[in-house]
Design a protein around this motif. Structure first.
Motif, short mmCIF file in Angstrom:
data_model
loop_
_atom_site.label_atom_id
_atom_site.label_comp_id
_atom_site.label_asym_id
_atom_site.label_seq_id
_atom_site.Cartn_x
_atom_site.Cartn_y
_atom_site.Cartn_z
N PHE A 6 -3.23 53.88 -25.52
CA PHE A 6 -4.01 53.13 -26.41
C PHE A 6 -3.75 51.74 -26.38
O PHE A 6 -4.58 50.84 -26.49
CB PHE A 6 -3.41 53.63 -27.90
N LYS B 15 2.27 59.38 -23.66
CA LYS B 15 0.81 58.78 -22.78
C LYS B 15 -0.20 58.26 -23.60
O LYS B 15 -1.21 57.64 -23.03
CB LYS B 15 0.60 60.11 -21.79
N GLN B 16 0.05 58.88 -25.04
CA GLN B 16 -1.23 58.43 -26.04
C GLN B 16 -0.75 56.92 -26.25
O GLN B 16 -1.71 56.22 -26.63
CB GLN B 16 -1.12 59.31 -27.18
N LEU C 215 -5.10 61.35 -30.53
CA LEU C 215 -3.99 60.36 -31.25
C LEU C 215 -4.78 60.07 -32.88
O LEU C 215 -4.10 60.13 -33.91
CB LEU C 215 -3.99 59.23 -30.60
N MET D 177 2.57 63.21 -31.31
CA MET D 177 2.30 61.87 -30.59
C MET D 177 2.90 62.09 -29.22
O MET D 177 4.10 62.25 -29.31
CB MET D 177 2.67 60.89 -31.56
N GLU D 178 2.29 61.81 -28.34
CA GLU D 178 2.83 61.74 -26.98
C GLU D 178 2.95 60.47 -26.39
O GLU D 178 2.21 59.47 -26.74
CB GLU D 178 2.14 62.51 -25.97
N GLN E 1 -7.76 61.35 -25.22
CA GLN E 1 -6.23 61.15 -25.66
C GLN E 1 -6.38 60.43 -27.02
O GLN E 1 -5.60 60.79 -27.70
CB GLN E 1 -5.61 60.45 -24.65
N ILE E 2 -7.26 59.25 -27.03
CA ILE E 2 -7.23 58.44 -28.09
C ILE E 2 -7.87 59.39 -29.11
O ILE E 2 -7.42 59.13 -30.20
CB ILE E 2 -8.19 57.27 -27.90
#
Length: 296
Positions: A9, A4-5, A39, A1-2, A35-36
C-alpha cells in the motif's frame, strides 16, 4: 493485516501507480491489486479512488492509513539500524540529495571523510534541483537534503551549514570590477545571464523586483539553471551573471572571473541541512551531520 500489505500500500500511495509499485516490491500487478483489495476489505474502507484511467488518489481513509504506514516503516528502518549498531556494525542506508553546485564544490571532502569512518553504510547521493531536494525530504525519500535556508518550508527542520553571499560574476578585467559599490543601474548596462524565472530562484525574482521599483530597463541574453554553465559563458564575454557563493571557496580561484560583492543590494543567506521534523536519527546518521558541520 499483513506486513506485505502495508509495504505494498505504501509504495502504491507514494508512487501513485500499481504498476510502478509492483516493480519496486518485485510482485505482479495483479498480486499487488489483490493484496490492496484484501486490506481494504479488512479495514472496511476503500483506500484509493481512480481519477480517469491512470491517476490514483487517496481517500480520507487512505490518507490516514498512509500516515500510519509511513510512520511504522520509518520506525522499522530505525529499529534495524539500531540493532545493527548493537552488533557493532553501523550498517544501514543514508540517502542525501543536493544541487549540483553544492555536490561539486563543497561535498567531496565531506563524503570522503564520512565514508572513511563508516565504510559499511549504504550511501546514496542524488544530484537534484533545490526544489526537488525539498520534495524528496518532504516525501521521506532521502534522509537529508541541502538547500538554501530561505527556500525551506516551516514544516521541515533546517540546520545552518555554510554562509553564502550574493555576487556579480563578470569577465576578468571588467569595468565594474573597479567600482566599490556597484549599482543596479550600472549592472543593467550589460547583458544579463540569469536563472529561469521560477519560484525556485528567489534571487532572480528579487533582482527583477528591484529593477522594476527603480524603473531600470535591462536585457537578459541567456537563462541558465547551472552556475557552472553561467560562469563559462560569462568568461566568454557573453554577459554578466549573479550567483550565491561560499566566500573563499578554492574552486573560485580557478575561474578567469571577477567576483563583485552585491552584499549592499542582496542579503546573505545560508546553505542548510534539511530533514523532516519526525526524523529519528541513528548514530551513523547523526555522525554525518557532525562530519558536515565540522567541515565548516
Amino acid at each position: 493485516m499483513e506486513w506485505k500489505q502495508i509495504v505494498g500500500f505504501y509504495h502504491v500511495a507514494r508512487l501513485g501507480s500499481f504498476t510502478r509499485a509492483a516493480g519496486v516490491i518485485f510482485k505482479t500487478q495483479s498480486a499487488l491489486t489483490q493484496q490492496i483489495k484484501a486490506l481494504e476489505g479488512e479495514l472496511g474502507f476503500p483506500l484509493f479512488e481512480r481519477i480517469g484511467k491512470r491517476k490514483l488518489r487517496l481517500t480520507s481513509a487512505g490518507e490516514k492509513f498512509f500516515a500510519f504506514a509511513e510512520a511504522i516503516l520509518s520506525k522499522y528502518d530505525s529499529l534495524m539500524e539500531e540493532l545493527a549498531e548493537l552488533k557493532g556494525l553501523p550498517i544501514g542506508r543514508l540517502r542525501i540529495a543536493a544541487p549540483f553546485t553544492t555536490l561539486y564544490h563543497l561535498f567531496p571532502e565531506v563524503l570522503k571523510e564520512y565514508v572513511k569512518q563508516f565504510p559499511q553504510v549504504e550511501l546514496t547521493v542524488l544530484d537534484r534541483s533545490q526544489q526537488n531536494v525539498i520534495e524528496l525530504v518532504k516525501n521521506g525519500e532521502v534522509d537529508f537534503g541541502l538547500a538554501l535556508e530561505s527556500a525551506v518550508p516551516k514544516e521541515l527542520t533546517k540546520i545552518r551549514w555554510k554562509k553564502v553571499e550574493a555576487v556579480l560574476l563578470a569577465p576578468a578585467g571588467h569595468p565594474l570590477a573597479g567600482i566599490n559599490r556597484v549599482t543596479l543601474k550600472q549592472i543593467a548596462r550589460y547583458p544579463l545571464i540569469l536563472p529561469p524565472k521560477t519560484s525556485e530562484y528567489t534571487g532572480r525574482i528579487k533582482l527583477e523586483e528591484l529593477f522594476r521599483e527603480l524603473g531600470i530597463n535591462y536585457r537578459i541574453i541567456m537563462e541558465s539553471s547551472n552556475v557552472e554553465l553561467s560562469s563559462l559563458y560569462v568568461e566568454t564575454g557573453l554577459g554578466i551573471s549573479f550567483a550565491t557563493i561560499v566566500k573563499g571557496m578554492p574552486a573560485l580561484k580557478q575561474r578567469n572571473l571577477e567576483y563583485i560583492s552585491l552584499g549592499h543590494i542582496l542579503e546573505p543567506g545560508y546553505i542548510a541541512v534539511v530533514m523532516r521534523k519526525d526524523k529519528v536519527l541513528s548514530a551513523f546518521k547523526s555522525a554525518f551531520i557532525n562530519t558536515l558541520l565540522d567541515s565548516f
